[in-house]
Write a protein that holds these residues in place. Structure first.
Motif: not given
Length: 817
Positions: A106-113, A567-574, A592-596, A598-602
């Motif tokens: 369901r991932l899509a960068v474009l939201n425009a219908p 050797g780091h275990v990395v978390a990334m927010t955005g 975050m809740d305001t994320a695009a 595509a970002t929420k999906a991954v």
């Protein structure tokens, strides 16, 4: 010079339309049929069939369900109960992975219908997939650009031409002015002006589609628990082959040999014993209990507005030692707030001007911050003309008349170095410019309000030109609104030994100022344009620096890889599309809740209410799961160890297997299954340490050998003081195994608490009820023991308890090293 009315837009669009009429409908249809339409790629890297193959058709399941089928064929359904946990494990695996696949698909960068295009001189709205190569997109303020395009004409009659927000793609939060022949990328948005753009890339070739395609690639979150359990299951699965041969041969020999067993029908008992031995080696419930623990944690976090999109991600933050934060939307709310005004020279009415600019419909995000402090000042102020803000010239202006107590002439608000550069070299301007530089070094966004008695004019290209004699009136500073929970949350991570890297596409000085405001020690941000491309050199910089500005999406991804290489275990927010690939490739992606979309999906975790202070709760939940599953795994692996050891010893020595499968169900349920469920869900604040598998095996293998030694002692000594019936010896073996294994449970339930004591006592009571209730006695084929055999069992169990206590003391010292 009034701005942005619908009439102006209509006039502009009519002028544009007369010059460029777009594709004929027939030609557009031909191109669509020829495959030149904006059809985005679909599907992830794993189909439903591949998911079924990976989770159902495995060697592990083949062995378990073969044994299940054999017992059903022999009419021994009572001994085939082990098939249910295996079935649940398989169903959970398929459901989890298929859910991940659906999210990715369901991932899509474009939201425009829809898309707005010009064809045959008419503007119409069409579906995204009907846009074709060469179409003319009609772009207006607020539109999302649906395909990579080249600007062919902009609204030169409008206030500022075509301005595009590319922050979702690039991380740069400032709108970009797009002139003719400039490219606009799919996924970006029009924030000002209007125009026409010719489509130059569609479908899979577009920028947004490439991001989407990369993000759609299937991958599972890195989980030490899952990888360790999977590794154990692989070892066990490959060991089962030779073990089956040993066990089957041993059981047939115990029945008098292959020929005798086949002739007199004893082969059935031999097969049942072999199946019991083999199935006992498989930690069937470990995967199930782990999945249940993850699922319960997921529900608990969902109640706190934290969405877990893949259950093992609950574990992730407990292992993370580097947290990469995107400034905008994570540390800050993404909004600017007014800081203060620095008076430079008193000119009547400057507060009224600022109030009007702040409440103007054309005000940008920064100017709108002026509405609250100055909004009440402009009630009697009405300008006679206006020039809205433009991202290229970096200023806006108002033309004031002679009324209302406001100085007449031109009022200009904009970036100091753009507004005052024409006047530089004079004492009245150089000092404000120096002040602006100092404020910028402190990370504040700075605007200057200037006044001139002269009217603004138009240049040769119809662009407005600043008037002469501008006098700086006030220096205005703005800062990004920092989330109130950010400093406390980062302080928590510092206490827990988690390093933080702030990564942003904005100016390093601004990023550094925000970092200092939330408690990070950062004298100056590092400009990512100076980052090396070599991964080793990049890793060195990342170990040394903690705050970065002007970071591109490709650099974010490279940073994640560089940190992981050390050797780091990395978390990334955005929250932007530009963060999507870095979030996907990190060990734990957080959106975050305001994320695009595509970002929420991954992302593996989504903070649904955008509250950064939810993160410590996720860490605590992850630690609870890891600590409890480590505790529970020792129970299961103890069972696997003694099952292997008993199978080898009894198979090689041709002794009858000491249990029926249903009798093993007693010990499995009371010593592992039921208590493991409760222990896996109890509070536990133990700090995460790597080496889960090593610590688990260090206890489980010796504990399993203690149980094996007890069963061997029972067999040898029982034959000497016997003879006893098969049912008596099987009952004695069940009690010996349960007695020692329940003490292993008592050890694992420490430190002692009333609820844990209750769990252990309930399991002892359950064991007693099996022998007290006639129906359960008949079902499980157990019987009361003679005095001599009972004393022997008690003695062996007592020795086993002492050895388990010695093992616990040693293991505590081992785990502290």
């Amino acid at each position: 010079m009034q701005s942005g009315t619908e009439e102006t837009r209509d006039q502009s669009e009519a002028r544009v339309s007369s010059a460029l009429s777009g594709l004929p409908e027939a030609e557009a249809e031909r191109r669509h049929l020829a495959g030149l339409g904006n059809v985005l790629p679909n599907g992830s890297s794993r189909s439903l069939w591949e998911i079924l193959l990976a989770n159902v058709f495995t060697l592990f399941n083949a062995i378990v369900f073969t044994g299940f089928g054999i017992l059903l064929a022999l009419g021994r359904w009572q001994d085939a109960l082990f098939g249910l946990p295996a079935l649940f494990n398989t169903i959970i695996g398929v459901v989890q992975e298929f859910g991940a696949k659906r999210t990715l698909d369901r991932l899509a960068v474009l939201n425009a219908p829809t898309a707005r295009v010009m064809r045959e001189g008419r503007v119409s709205e069409i579906a995204l997939d009907r846009v074709v190569m060469g179409d003319l997109l009609v772009l207006r303020t607020g539109d999302q650009i649906t395909a990579d395009s080249r600007v062919v004409q902009t609204d030169e009659f409008g206030p500022g031409g075509l301005e595009v927000d590319e922050s979702l793609l690039t991380g740069e939060s400032v709108a970009v002015r797009k002139r003719v022949d400039a490219e606009v990328l799919s996924g970006s948005s029009v924030v000002a002006g209007s125009g026409l753009a010719e489509v130059i890339r569609v479908g899979a070739d577009s920028y947004a589609a490439k991001l989407t395609s990369e993000a759609r690639k299937f991958s599972l979150v890195r989980s030490e628990l899952r990888s360790s359990i999977d590794r154990l299951l692989r070892w066990i699965t490959w060991a089962l082959g030779p073990m089956i041969l040993i066990v089957v041969n041993g059981q047939m020999q115990a029945q008098g040999g292959w020929e005798v067993a086949i002739e007199n029908g004893q082969w059935r008992e031999a097969v049942v014993g072999a199946v019991a031995a083999v199935i006992a080696m498989v930690p069937l419930g470990l995967v199930l209990v782990t999945s249940i623990a993850f699922a319960v944690s997921g529900v608990a976090l969902a109640n706190r507005q934290v969405l877990i999109q893949e259950l093992p991600a609950v574990e992730g933050l407990a292992r993370v030692d580097v947290l990469c934060l995107d400034k905008t939307g994570t540390l800050t709310t993404g909004e600017m707030v007014f800081d203060r005004s620095h008076m430079l020279q008193e000119v009547p009415g400057w507060q009224r001007v600022l109030g009007y600019m702040g409440e103007s419909p054309d005000a940008n995000g920064t100017a709108r911050c002026l509405a609250e402090p100055f909004g009440d000042e402009h009630s009697d102020f009405a300008p006679v003309g206006a020039v809205p803000f433009d991202s290229v010239r970096k200023w806006s202006a108002l033309l004031a008349g002679d009324s209302g107590g406001t100085a007449s002439g031109t009022w200009v608000l904009g970036a100091p170095d753009f507004v005052l550069r024409a006047e530089s070299g004079t004492d009245s301007v150089d000092e404000p410019l120096a002040m602006a530089g100092e404020l910028a070094e402190a990370g504040l966004r700075t605007l200057v309000l200037a006044h001139s008695a002269h009217r603004i004019s138009l240049g040769s290209d119809d662009d407005p030109v600043l008037p002469e004699g501008l006098i700086p009136v006030a220096m205005l500073t703005f800062r990004e609104q920092v989330r109130p929970d950010a400093a406390q949350t980062l302080s928590y991570f510092a206490e827990q030994g988690v390093e933080v890297r702030v990564i942003s596409g904005d100016d390093p000085r601004t990023v550094s100022a925000v970092a200092r405001e939330v408690g990070l020690d950062s004298s100056a941000g590092f400009d990512a344009r100076r980052l090396p491309e070599d991964q080793g050199e990049l890793a060195d910089v990342l170990e040394r620096e903690h705050v970065f500005g002007r970071v591109t999406p490709a650099q974010k991804l490279a940073m994640v890889h560089a940190l992981q290489s050390r050797g780091h275990v990395v978390a990334m927010t955005g929250d932007g599309v530009n963060d999507a690939l870095a979030i996907k490739k990190s060990d734990l992606g957080i959106a975050m809740d305001t994320a695009a979309q595509a970002t929420k999906a991954v992302a593996r975790i989504v903070l649904l209410d955008g509250r950064f202070d939810r993160m410590p709760g996720v860490v605590a939940e992850g630690r609870r799961v890891i600590a409890n599953i480590e505790r529970v795994s020792m129970l299961f692996l103890t069972k696997t160890t003694y099952a292997f050891a008993v199978a080898v010893v009894f198979g090689v020595l041709a002794w009858s297997f000491p249990f029926l499968p249903r009798q093993l169900s007693i010990t499995d349920g009371l010593t592992i299954g039921v208590p493991a469920f409760f222990l896996a869900l109890m509070p536990n604040a133990t700090r995460y340490r790597s080496g889960f598998l090593k610590r688990s095996l260090a206890f489980s293998i010796p504990a399993g050998l203690i149980v094996t030694a007890g069963l061997i002692a029972l067999k040898v000594l029982g034959d000497q003081i016997g003879p006893f019936s098969v049912e008596e010896m099987q009952s004695a073996s069940t009690l010996t195994l349960a007695g020692i294994a329940l003490w292993v449970l008592a050890v694992m339930a420490r430190p002692v608490s009333p609820f844990r004591i209750l769990i252990v006592l309930a399991m002892y009571a359950g064991l007693g009820l099996i022998w007290l209730i006639p129906l359960s006695q008949d079902f499980f084929q157990v019987t009361w023991l003679s005095d001599s055999l009972g004393v022997l069992v008690l003695g062996i169990v007592a020795v086993g308890v002492v050895l388990v206590e010695v093992l616990r003391a040693w293991h505590l010292r081992f785990t502290r090293k």
